[in-house]
Write an enzyme that holds these catalytic residues in place. Sequence first.
Site, PDB file in Angstrom:
ATOM      1  N   GLY A  29      51.423 -28.978  29.068  1.00  0.00           N
ATOM      2  CA  GLY A  29      50.409 -28.504  28.121  1.00  0.00           C
ATOM      3  C   GLY A  29      49.713 -29.385  27.363  1.00  0.00           C
ATOM      4  O   GLY A  29      49.793 -30.877  27.871  1.00  0.00           O
ATOM      5  N   GLY A  30      48.935 -29.269  26.394  1.00  0.00           N
ATOM      6  CA  GLY A  30      48.379 -30.136  25.859  1.00  0.00           C
ATOM      7  C   GLY A  30      49.014 -31.092  24.791  1.00  0.00           C
ATOM      8  O   GLY A  30      48.674 -32.326  24.572  1.00  0.00           O
ATOM      9  N   ASP A 142      51.782 -18.300  19.854  1.00  0.00           N
ATOM     10  CA  ASP A 142      51.490 -18.208  21.159  1.00  0.00           C
ATOM     11  C   ASP A 142      52.300 -17.449  21.934  1.00  0.00           C
ATOM     12  O   ASP A 142      52.717 -17.756  23.290  1.00  0.00           O
ATOM     13  CB  ASP A 142      51.570 -19.685  21.540  1.00  0.00           C
ATOM     14  CG  ASP A 142      50.717 -19.926  23.076  1.00  0.00           C
ATOM     15  OD1 ASP A 142      49.431 -19.064  23.234  1.00  0.00           O
ATOM     16  OD2 ASP A 142      50.921 -20.818  23.725  1.00  0.00           O
TER      17      ASP A 142
END
Length: 308
Positions: A29-30, A142
């Site tokens: 992910g980021g 999220d």
Amino acid sequence: MQTKHDAPLRPGDPRRVGGYTLTGRLGEGGQGVVYLARDREGAVVTVKLLKGGSSAGPRARGRFTKEAAAARRIQAPQVARILDARVTGDRPYIVSEFVRGRTLQEAVASDGPLRGAELRKVALRTAVALTAIHKAEVVHRDFKPGNVVLGPRGAKVIDFGVARLLDGDTPVTSHPVGTPAYMSPEQIEDLPVGPKSDVFSWGATMVYAATGRAPFGGGTNAAIMRRITDREPDLGALRGSLRGLVARCLDKEPEARPTAAEIARFLRAEAVPPAGKARRKVPRYRSNMIIALGVVMVLGFAVGLLLG
């Protein structure tokens, strides 16, 4: 060891972090890369490694530290446990329980929407998970089908990469984060974000579980977010009391949504058979009396035949 869902390590990946041996990649992910690993005893775990390592800036390290702190506060069988963490040094990492199984996203995409009891079990377990998360004064931020794993003992919520701690009753305000199709209106509009934001995401996730698509359609992120703030959700084939519950969760106004605890109570009550449906129990003394009368009647009939 590789599982069905992990990929081989890449040339630049470390082979060991702390006391953990990395064996494959689970995702990226980021903020970090998630690896499959084994601990010193050989147990399978997941290790999330902060991207950039020693070169990661203070902001990235701060987010990583908050993720670890948030996840450690949650103790519930419906949430993947944090087993270990090191947020200092050259390679900050978080070690968590490895949950075997497919994500809700993968399961629905492969096998189609959930139905009946299976759908309600996933709905209840995830609502209970959010209840525990919010009780620990954490907002997940999220919650989505990709962060629900359908393990052998039921659904579990994973990944607190953008989670935030609440300071008492004060909602969290930050720039929009999350996955657009499952974000709440307040996330999109950069308003204070509290537990009711997770409730909105839960409702959107249940629509996906029951229909195979998100309630505000697809397309560009901008188009999806505009529909979330301006249009009513498409609940598709979702039926019965769950449809009404999900509709309440997807209200544009956070105050109009139920809490995660209220959702869980509603779903538990729905699982109990309605009053009057249970089979009525006959008292033992009445049962014995009925048998005795039956025997007397049969004997009387037999005697009548003999005397006649």
